[in-house]
Design a protein around this motif. Structure first.
Motif, PDB file in Angstrom:
ATOM      1  N   HIS A  37       2.381   2.353   6.108  1.00 16.64           N
ATOM      2  CA  HIS A  37       1.620   1.595   5.103  1.00 16.64           C
ATOM      3  C   HIS A  37       0.325   1.055   5.732  1.00 16.64           C
ATOM      4  N   PRO A  38      -0.759   1.094   4.991  1.00 15.50           N
ATOM      5  CA  PRO A  38      -0.925   1.695   3.665  1.00 15.50           C
ATOM      6  C   PRO A  38      -1.068   3.214   3.766  1.00 15.50           C
ATOM      7  N   GLU A  94      -8.565   1.168 -11.547  1.00 16.72           N
ATOM      8  CA  GLU A  94      -9.792   1.220 -12.346  1.00 16.72           C
ATOM      9  C   GLU A  94      -9.819   0.120 -13.390  1.00 16.72           C
ATOM     10  N   SER A  95      -8.666  -0.202 -13.972  1.00 15.31           N
ATOM     11  CA  SER A  95      -8.619  -1.256 -14.983  1.00 15.31           C
ATOM     12  C   SER A  95      -8.849  -2.631 -14.382  1.00 15.31           C
ATOM     13  N   LEU A  96      -8.472  -2.823 -13.126  1.00 15.89           N
ATOM     14  CA  LEU A  96      -8.657  -4.134 -12.504  1.00 15.89           C
ATOM     15  C   LEU A  96     -10.052  -4.286 -11.912  1.00 15.89           C
ATOM     16  N   ALA A  97     -10.570  -3.228 -11.291  1.00 16.41           N
ATOM     17  CA  ALA A  97     -11.903  -3.274 -10.659  1.00 16.41           C
ATOM     18  C   ALA A  97     -12.034  -4.494  -9.761  1.00 16.41           C
ATOM     19  N   ALA A  98     -11.086  -4.646  -8.853  1.00 18.46           N
ATOM     20  CA  ALA A  98     -11.019  -5.845  -8.028  1.00 18.46           C
ATOM     21  C   ALA A  98     -12.169  -5.896  -7.024  1.00 18.46           C
ATOM     22  N   ARG A  99     -12.669  -7.113  -6.789  1.00 15.54           N
ATOM     23  CA  ARG A  99     -13.690  -7.292  -5.765  1.00 15.54           C
ATOM     24  C   ARG A  99     -13.071  -7.292  -4.367  1.00 15.54           C
ATOM     25  N   HIS A 100     -11.936  -7.967  -4.219  1.00 18.11           N
ATOM     26  CA  HIS A 100     -11.233  -8.016  -2.932  1.00 18.11           C
ATOM     27  C   HIS A 100      -9.813  -7.501  -3.144  1.00 18.11           C
ATOM     28  N   ALA A 101      -9.413  -6.531  -2.358  1.00 17.12           N
ATOM     29  CA  ALA A 101      -8.038  -6.022  -2.373  1.00 17.12           C
ATOM     30  C   ALA A 101      -7.449  -6.192  -0.981  1.00 17.12           C
ATOM     31  N   ILE A 102      -6.276  -6.818  -0.911  1.00 18.19           N
ATOM     32  CA  ILE A 102      -5.647  -7.146   0.374  1.00 18.19           C
ATOM     33  C   ILE A 102      -4.350  -6.361   0.493  1.00 18.19           C
ATOM     34  N   VAL A 103      -4.207  -5.629   1.587  1.00 16.55           N
ATOM     35  CA  VAL A 103      -2.980  -4.914   1.912  1.00 16.55           C
ATOM     36  C   VAL A 103      -2.258  -5.717   2.978  1.00 16.55           C
ATOM     37  N   SER A 104      -1.067  -6.208   2.659  1.00 18.25           N
ATOM     38  CA  SER A 104      -0.276  -6.976   3.614  1.00 18.25           C
ATOM     39  C   SER A 104       0.742  -6.045   4.259  1.00 18.25           C
ATOM     40  N   ALA A 105       0.412  -5.543   5.440  1.00 13.93           N
ATOM     41  CA  ALA A 105       1.280  -4.608   6.164  1.00 13.93           C
ATOM     42  C   ALA A 105       1.062  -4.787   7.651  1.00 13.93           C
ATOM     43  N   GLY A 106       2.095  -4.491   8.440  1.00 10.63           N
ATOM     44  CA  GLY A 106       1.976  -4.548   9.879  1.00 10.63           C
ATOM     45  C   GLY A 106       1.074  -3.445  10.398  1.00 10.63           C
ATOM     46  N   ARG A 107       0.422  -3.702  11.502  1.00  8.50           N
ATOM     47  CA  ARG A 107      -0.570  -2.752  12.000  1.00  8.50           C
ATOM     48  C   ARG A 107       0.081  -1.423  12.381  1.00  8.50           C
ATOM     49  N   GLY A 112       0.799  -1.222   0.000  1.00 10.72           N
ATOM     50  CA  GLY A 112       0.000   0.000   0.000  1.00 10.72           C
ATOM     51  C   GLY A 112       0.828   1.265   0.000  1.00 10.72           C
ATOM     52  N   SER A 113       2.042   1.195  -0.527  1.00 13.38           N
ATOM     53  CA  SER A 113       2.895   2.383  -0.606  1.00 13.38           C
ATOM     54  C   SER A 113       2.335   3.380  -1.609  1.00 13.38           C
ATOM     55  N   ARG A 114       2.665   4.663  -1.404  1.00 16.40           N
ATOM     56  CA  ARG A 114       2.175   5.714  -2.295  1.00 16.40           C
ATOM     57  C   ARG A 114       2.784   5.600  -3.678  1.00 16.40           C
ATOM     58  N   SER A 115       3.911   4.887  -3.820  1.00 14.98           N
ATOM     59  CA  SER A 115       4.568   4.741  -5.119  1.00 14.98           C
ATOM     60  C   SER A 115       3.888   3.707  -6.002  1.00 14.98           C
ATOM     61  N   SER A 116       2.833   3.069  -5.534  1.00 12.89           N
ATOM     62  CA  SER A 116       2.122   2.046  -6.311  1.00 12.89           C
ATOM     63  C   SER A 116       0.630   2.334  -6.279  1.00 12.89           C
ATOM     64  N   SER A 117      -0.109   1.533  -7.055  1.00 13.13           N
ATOM     65  CA  SER A 117      -1.576   1.535  -7.021  1.00 13.13           C
ATOM     66  C   SER A 117      -2.166   2.902  -7.368  1.00 13.13           C
ATOM     67  N   ASP A 118      -1.927   3.371  -8.624  1.00 14.17           N
ATOM     68  CA  ASP A 118      -2.554   4.625  -9.040  1.00 14.17           C
ATOM     69  C   ASP A 118      -3.984   4.373  -9.511  1.00 14.17           C
ATOM     70  N   ASP A 119      -4.706   5.431  -9.790  1.00 17.64           N
ATOM     71  CA  ASP A 119      -6.128   5.315 -10.125  1.00 17.64           C
ATOM     72  C   ASP A 119      -6.356   4.519 -11.400  1.00 17.64           C
ATOM     73  N   ALA A 120      -5.541   4.743 -12.439  1.00 15.46           N
ATOM     74  CA  ALA A 120      -5.747   4.045 -13.708  1.00 15.46           C
ATOM     75  C   ALA A 120      -5.578   2.538 -13.536  1.00 15.46           C
ATOM     76  N   TRP A 121      -4.574   2.148 -12.766  1.00 14.83           N
ATOM     77  CA  TRP A 121      -4.321   0.725 -12.522  1.00 14.83           C
ATOM     78  C   TRP A 121      -5.491   0.078 -11.775  1.00 14.83           C
TER      79      TRP A 121
END
Length: 962
Positions: free
Chosen positions: A906-907, A887-900, A876-885
């Motif tokens: 992050h994220p 929007e093209s995937l339109a994922a049902r489930h998105a998982i962020v693997s990061a420590g609490r 969930g870093s700011r250097s990844s996951s822009d809007d166009a990317w």
């Protein structure tokens, strides 16, 4: 005076003690439940910063909210009604004696229950740990307090110093330009007063150049010292990795609950070591314990160096005679748990009772020689035995096990002296009441109940039996007692942890007498010799040459060195035996059982039933016919269950045939109720570890043509380097003896660090990006023994066939010959697909540039459909996951693997906002725990390890999971 009105009978009769115990347990339990605990936690120390430490508890208790008023009034009414009903009144003289007796008994019952319930509720609230407020998360604070526990004096490059600090003062390190925010944080800071925090003191990544920091790094920290330091804290948290797809794993360690039971309200680490100040040296009991540790360290032949128990042969003596459990290493505890000898290494009732018994016997022996006529009626030996028990517990630091043991031994000595007039079960209940009353957190400690259950088992085994005669009688009695303890405690551990030790009975039969009757008494004899040596030196009557020998501790040191060497040699033989024949099953029961073959559970029930036949025969007080009936029923049940578990039984043969048929068939044999794929994103803190299980028939080869049989179990990344990496998580446990495939996205430590926990024999194939192979070879030495494949775009791994289409792992990135400076750009991106239909996308740590190059390909593959599952790139870093990317995937489930509470933030909030706009369900591993996703052509489902209470929607958001 009526016997029933006697105070001792009113409060200490068996029925009275049972009622008091039930009320006390209920009150302590209620103090943590619902509005009681929530209101106490929310109001504790809030706005009471000016209160002195220790007084804020009562002040907060008086400010409880109105929603507790009704319950408090009800308790008061019950107590008043009980008092009025328990006191005989002349107004009821015309009533029948039986009616008045019943009214009196009911009044006494009401009084005892309400009093115990109220006391339990009050002490439970007053001694409840006050968890650190979220407002102080990762804030730099000035803490001042006394060090209560420390595992080692100095950090090393391989291990940090773990210490527990009792806070006496808390201040903000720096103020901000917002006075109101600073006032709120300062009020939250006062919440930490008189609380315990767990800190780590790390070895720096780079050696400091300034002299002050170097001197601070070389300064040892000891228990009992007062320090002022700069720290950064987070609330208690831990990982959650249950065994999905089966029954919940009872073996999972709940770190948050353990921290709460230990009274630790925050964890963190020391910052800016050069600013740390020692305010006062150890004093009182802490100074005595420190002096004892140094004496044992020096006289064991370790020299004048700083005390550093891990790795020393004398660490076992430190644990057995001083209660220094932190002296033992992780491997030592693993060996003790696997062999069922953990109770021998902790100062418990066994050790304290042994010391009291030795002092009692020695005192009576001396008194019998001195006063042959009246030695039996003297109370001095009983007081000396009690003093010895408490002295041993104080020397062990008065930790909860030592305190519990001292209280139990004290009450037991009172009963054994014949001056209490109480029965054994009254003493048992009274000891439990005292333990819970002085330490309410003991209610949630498993060791409390295991100890009292063990004592109850011994009471049942010996009640109504005559004293053994001769060596043979005592041997059989010891065997019977140990067998009973092994049976009952093994069942308790099997139910609570999902594992038991087959070696527990033989090991305890050998090691328990050896430790309790030889090692511990001789170790304490060494302390007696050390005291005698110091006494002789103090008198000055010893010549110079013998005085030099006494100063060196020649007698005590020689005895300790002999014991240490013998103990070390004995314990060195156990790890190999424990690793092969120790815990059963090797995986936790819930994690290791197959869905189709619960033979391990059947065998366990059979063994427990067969031993239950022997137990039923030995319980005193049963009629002979009832004993035979219980034994016969248990024996028949156990034999029938054992037959079901035999390898040649019809059930087992049918299961084997089903397994063989399932592997030989393809889509036609697939059950629509079972998932075709199951994927788990494990909770490993700041990192990524993913396991994939295929329930299809294995493919004959991969796209490279090198593998003859593709594994059914795969891992994508392995998390950070740790003893508890994803390779050892219960939910990631593959079939025993079956190697699995590993795909490493890249060589960063939070992705590839767990590779060190594996061996070459466990890995069937290792896929690595070409640009990361050299980096991984520097981290792991055995990579040349594993079949390695290059992660190159265009290659794929076929897991099996389903409904005429292959289920593949397709590599989308990196392309062949990629030249990039950043390791994240080499991340191996894997698409899980069923034919042309994408199912899940694993992205590693790619950035927005790599996402733009993959966007067109994935848009074409999706063809307007949504992606079922997306593992968000780079935590969930700011250097990844822009809007166009997104929007093209339109994922049902998105998982962020990061420590609490990770230090990277992050994220990133911007990424969370973008994900909220483009995905249906957003999950955070640090908040929701491990996430288990199952897919079949009939549908899919995602199950989190943690669920937010009161939220009944299909998925939880990052913001709502709090």
């Amino acid at each position: 005076m009526n016997k029933s009105s006697h105070p001792a009978r009113f409060w200490l009769s068996p029925a009275s003690l049972a009622q008091l115990l039930a009320g006390l347990v209920a009150g302590i339990w209620l103090s943590r439940q619902g509005e009681w605990g929530a209101d106490w936690q929310s109001r504790s120390s809030a706005g009471l910063g000016a209160q002195e430490s220790g007084a804020h508890g009562w002040a907060t208790f008086m400010t409880l909210s109105d929603n507790l008023l009704l319950a408090a009034l009800l308790l008061c009414w019950l107590m008043v009604a009980g008092v009025l009903a328990a006191i005989p009144s002349r107004a009821f003289a015309h009533s029948a004696p039986d009616a008045e007796s019943r009214r009196s008994r009911l009044g006494a019952l009401s009084l005892r229950l309400s009093a115990a319930l109220g006391v339990g509720l009050v002490i439970g609230l007053l001694q409840q740990p006050l968890v650190m407020a979220e407002a102080l998360t990762r804030q730099e604070l000035w803490l001042e307090g006394r060090v209560e526990q420390v595992n080692r004096a100095l950090p090393t490059p391989d291990d940090s110093v773990r210490l527990v600090l009792r806070v006496s003062r808390c201040d903000l390190f720096q103020t901000t330009e917002a006075p109101s925010a600073d006032a709120g944080r300062q009020a939250a800071c006062q919440r930490l007063l008189d609380q315990r925090v767990q800190l780590r003191r790390y070895w720096p990544r780079k050696l400091p150049r300034d002299v002050a920091t170097r001197e601070a790094l070389a300064t040892p920290w000891q228990a009992g010292e007062r320090w002022r330091m700069v720290v950064r804290l987070v609330p208690p948290h831990g990982t959650s990795n249950p065994a999905f797809g089966r029954s919940a794993s009872p073996a999972e360690f709940d770190r948050v609950a353990w921290l709460w039971r230990e009274g630790i309200v925050a964890t963190g680490y020391v910052r800016q070591l050069s600013l740390a100040q020692r305010l006062a040296p150890p004093g009182g009991l802490a100074a005595l314990r420190l002096h004892a540790e140094q004496a044992l360290w020096q006289r064991c032949g370790e020299g004048e160096a700083l005390v550093d128990w891990p790795g020393s042969t004398c660490r076992w003596l430190a644990a057995l005679t001083l209660g220094k459990v932190s002296a033992l290493t992780h491997d030592d505890w693993d060996t003790l748990n696997a062999t069922g000898l953990t109770h021998l290494a902790v100062v418990s009732g066994l050790h304290v009772g042994l010391m009291a018994s030795l002092v009692l016997g020695l005192s009576f022996g001396v008194l019998r020689l001195w006063r042959p006529g009246g030695w039996r009626f003297s109370v001095a030996p009983w007081w000396l035995a009690c003093l010895a028990a408490w002295s041993f517990a104080l020397l062990a630091g008065l930790a909860p096990p030592a305190l519990r043991a001292a209280l139990m031994v004290t009450v037991g000595l009172w009963m054994a002296s014949g001056r209490s007039g109480l029965g054994v079960w009254q003493v048992w209940m009274l000891a439990l009441i005292l333990v819970l009353g002085l330490d309410p957190l003991a209610l949630w400690r498993p060791g409390t109940w295991l100890s009292f259950i063990a004592v109850a088992v011994l009471l049942l085994a010996w009640q109504g039996r005559s004293r053994p005669r001769g060596m043979r009688g005592w041997y059989l009695a010891t065997l019977r007692s140990q067998w009973l303890l092994t049976l009952v405690m093994g069942a308790a551990l099997l139910l609570s942890r999902g594992q038991l030790s087959w070696l527990s009975l033989p090991m305890n039969l050998v090691m328990a007498p050896l430790v309790t009757l030889l090692i511990v008494p001789l170790g304490m004899l060494g302390w007696g010799l050390a005291g005698l040596e110091q006494l002789l030196l103090f008198t000055g009557l010893v010549p110079s040459r013998p005085a030099a020998m006494l100063a060196d501790g020649v007698f005590s040191g020689g005895l300790w060195q002999l014991l240490a060497q013998g103990m070390a040699q004995t314990m060195e033989t156990l790890p190999s035996l424990a690793s092969t024949q120790g815990r059963w099953p090797q995986a936790p029961m819930a994690a290791g059982l197959s869905d189709a073959t619960p033979s391990a559970l059947i065998l366990t029930l059979a063994v427990m039933a067969l031993l239950g036949a022997w137990l039923a025969e030995g319980v005193p007080g049963l009629d002979g016919r009832l004993k035979r009936l219980c034994g016969s029923v248990a024996l028949c049940w156990g034999l029938s269950l054992a037959v079901l578990a035999l390898p040649w039984s019809p059930a087992a043969l049918a299961t084997v045939g089903q397994d063989a048929g399932a592997r030989a068939t393809e889509a036609a044999s697939f059950s629509p109720r079972a998932p075709a794929l199951s994927l788990t994103v494990h909770d490993v803190g700041q990192g990524l570890a993913l396991s994939l299980h295929s329930h299809l028939a294995s493919s004959a080869s991969d796209s490279t043509g090198a593998l003859r049989q593709v594994p059914r179990h795969w891992r994508y990344d392995l998390g950070a380097a740790s003893r508890n990496t994803s390779a050892r998580l219960p939910g990631a446990m593959p079939v025993a003896g079956e190697p699995f495939g590993v795909i490493m996205s890249h060589g960063d430590g939070d992705h590839a660090g767990g590779l060190q926990a594996l061996s070459a024999e466990e890995i069937a194939a290792l896929w690595v990006p070409a640009g990361q192979r050299a980096r991984l070879e520097r981290q792991v030495s055995w990579l040349d023994e594993v079949a390695m494949r290059e992660c190159v775009a265009g290659r794929s791994i076929t897991l099996g066939q389903l409904q005429g289409h292959p289920v593949r792992l397709e590599v989308l990135w990196p392309p062949a010959g990629l030249k990039a400076r950043r390791d994240n750009a080499h991340s191996c991106v894997v698409l899980i697909a069923h034919g042309a239909r994408p199912l899940a996308l694993l992205t590693g740590d790619i950035g927005q540039q790599q996402e733009r190059e993959l966007q067109a390909t994935l848009r074409q593959r999706l063809a307007g459909r949504s992606l079922p599952l997306l593992v968000v790139a780079h935590h969930g870093s700011r250097s990844s996951s822009d809007d166009a990317w997104l929007e093209s995937l339109a994922a049902r489930h998105a998982i962020v693997s990061a420590g609490r509470y990770n230090p990277h933030g992050h994220p990133h909030p911007d990424v969370v906002e973008r994900l909220a706009r483009h995905v249906e369900c957003l999950w955070h591993v640090g908040l929701d725990g491990a996430l288990h996703w199952e897919w079949s052509p009939q549908g899919e489902r995602l199950q989190p390890a943690r669920r937010a209470g009161g939220i009944g929607v299909r998925c939880l958001g990052v913001k709502s999971a709090e």
